[in-house]
Enzyme design. Structure first.
Site, short mmCIF file in Angstrom:
data_model
loop_
_atom_site.label_atom_id
_atom_site.label_comp_id
_atom_site.label_asym_id
_atom_site.label_seq_id
_atom_site.Cartn_x
_atom_site.Cartn_y
_atom_site.Cartn_z
CG HIS A 136 -0.42 0.26 2.52
ND1 HIS A 136 -0.28 -0.73 3.47
CD2 HIS A 136 0.03 1.38 3.11
CE1 HIS A 136 0.22 -0.21 4.57
NE2 HIS A 136 0.42 1.06 4.37
CB SER A 193 3.11 1.74 6.04
OG SER A 193 1.91 1.69 6.74
CG ASP A 208 -0.05 -4.00 2.68
OD1 ASP A 208 0.21 -3.57 1.54
OD2 ASP A 208 -0.33 -3.26 3.63
#
Length: 487
Positions: A117, A220, A147
């Site tokens: 992402h 992230s 992910d």
């Protein structure tokens, strides 16, 4: 208070210009606790920092083509907002959007791991290293299911890198540190402990480490380190009521990540094993209806389309108890162990059928090639006109007719008993059965007529069973339901 699970990079920062006060809490520390707690993380942070990177992405976003979304269509303000947009630039003009994230180098020749992402739909990816240098990155491959994304940069010399550790050895309470680019601050370190293991969020292959190390927007894709400096997780998401860290963060376990990365490096895509069955968990209420099963374990097969499982002889109603030497506790475990198996591998699968175990040999296919395949429906003869109806176990049932097929869009091949009504005070309603469902099996035998179902009920009662196992299809999707026989 509602809590929302968010990818760490997508969380809106809630910090304003006001100064942030820090509350320092001091207490008494025993000698044992002092020995277990690191005196400092400085040496470890200094060692691993050069391998952690900041990631900036740029994406072209289409401009607005009109006031739609700003005001309701047909609103008297529609013309006003269209004129406002025209004065401030041509409608439909593309614009550039940028985002920040984190990552880490896993090889001296420039492979970089991050979250999918972080780089999803990016036109340009720029990697900033700890020494301030920057390099463009190319996308090698992604796996949205976990992910994870793999990037590659071309450097003039070898790059500092870190290695993956064994996430299965991480224990609840172990110290960990997270590094990344939270809120655009760059190369920030936070410390905490492993709060929980084997967390599942929303994916079939999830295996998250929960930690209270601070993770925020921009973290992230960054690494979660153990005290040996090995990466045991990739920071992915947080649970938060307000968008900021409250000490509940999630990192995808390294033992999942390494399998994905190996495939992305070799193939540029994932190649997961595929067994070819629809499955559901064996719940306590289903145990009574499954002969030979004394506890809720295994994965109950609810459908077998054409594929590896059908070729090997696996049948609807089988309970998979062992796969390739691994005891299957539930469907989540089976999905993970199958997905981690090589395509083309022949494995031994032990199933429980009719109260006895059978060992079958299955050659796995590739999930990515089969994921969009349609599930075939059970075939049968044409149903005669004038169907029988009955009220059984809180259900109003009808034998199949062409009219019901057309009305419920069931297709020409599906056979079974159609649920036309459900008593809202019944156990059947409580367990989710609704009008339009089709019962295709009872007691793990096909049923197309009312008398056949009544026979299955009588057989179950004579055998001393308290419930009957039904295979129910809704919109083509099968699931087993156990109904008590005391309605």
């Amino acid at each position: 208070m509602a809590y929302t699970l968010r990818p760490a990079r997508r969380i809106t920062a809630v910090f304003g210009a006001a100064a942030v006060s820090v509350l320092m809490v001091f207490g008494t520390v025993t000698q044992t606790e002092a020995q277990a707690r690191p005196e400092s993380f400085a040496e470890l942070a200094e060692t691993i920092s050069p391998s952690v990177v900041n990631i900036t992405t740029s994406t072209t976003v289409a401009g607005r083509t009109g006031p739609r979304g700003m005001v309701p269509e047909g609103s008297p303000f529609e013309d006003f907002f269209r004129e406002f947009q025209d004065r401030n630039g041509p409608n439909g003009r593309p614009r550039r959007s940028s985002a920040l994230g984190s990552g880490f180098v896993i090889s001296e020749d420039g492979f970089v791991v991050t979250n999918n992402h972080v780089i999803e739909n990016a036109d340009e990816i720029l990697i900033e290293f700890f020494n301030g240098s920057e390099l463009p990155a190319e996308l090698v491959g992604t796996d949205p299911n976990t992910d994870i994304a793999l990037l590659k940069v071309e450097a003039d010399g070898p790059l500092p890198f870190v290695r993956f550790g064994d996430s299965d050895t991480a224990r609840v309470g172990d110290w960990v540190i997270a590094m990344g680019n939270p809120l655009g601050q760059g190369f920030s370190v936070s410390a905490g402990i492993v709060s929980a293991r084997n967390r599942a969020l929303s994916g079939s292959y999830d295996d998250y480490i929960q930690t209270d190390a601070a993770i925020n927007r921009g973290n992230s894709g960054g690494p979660l380190f153990n005290m040996d400096g090995d990466v045991i997780g990739v920071n992915t998401a947080i649970l938060s009521p307000n968008g900021g860290s409250i000490g509940i963060g999630f990192s995808m376990a390294s033992n999942v990540v390494t399998n994905v990365i190996d495939q992305l490096q070799e193939f540029g895509e994932t190649r997961r094993g595929w067994l070819g069955v629809s499955i559901q968990d064996v719940t306590d209420d289903l145990v009574e209806g499954i002969e030979g099963l004394d506890e809720a374990r295994g994965a109950l097969v609810s459908n077998v389309p054409e594929g590896p499982a059908m070729d090997a002889g696996i049948e609807t109603g089988d309970v998979i108890v062992t796969f390739d030497g691994v005891d299957v506790e539930d469907t989540r475990e089976l999905v993970r162990v199958v997905g981690n198996s090589p395509v083309g591998k022949t494995v031994r699968v032990i199933v429980l059928r009719d109260g006895r175990t059978q060992t079958l040999s299955v050659t796995l296919g590739r999930r990515e090639e089969a994921v969009n395949a349609s599930m075939p429906q059970t075939g049968g003869d044409d149903t005669p006109e004038g169907p029988a109806t009955a009220q059984i176990l809180g259900l109003t049932l009808s034998e199949m007719t062409d009219e019901l097929r057309d009305e419920l869009e069931l297709g020409t091949a599906l056979e079974g008993l159609v649920v036309t009504d459900v008593d809202e005070t019944s156990q059947a309603y409580e367990k989710g059965l609704r009008a339009g469902d089709v019962i295709t099996e009872a007691g793990q035998q096909k049923v197309t007529e009312i008398p056949a179902l009544e026979t299955r009920i009588e057989e179950a009662e004579e055998a001393g069973r308290k419930s009957l196992l039904l295979l129910v299809r809704r919109a083509g999707d099968p699931r087993f339901v156990a109904l008590g026989l005391e309605e």
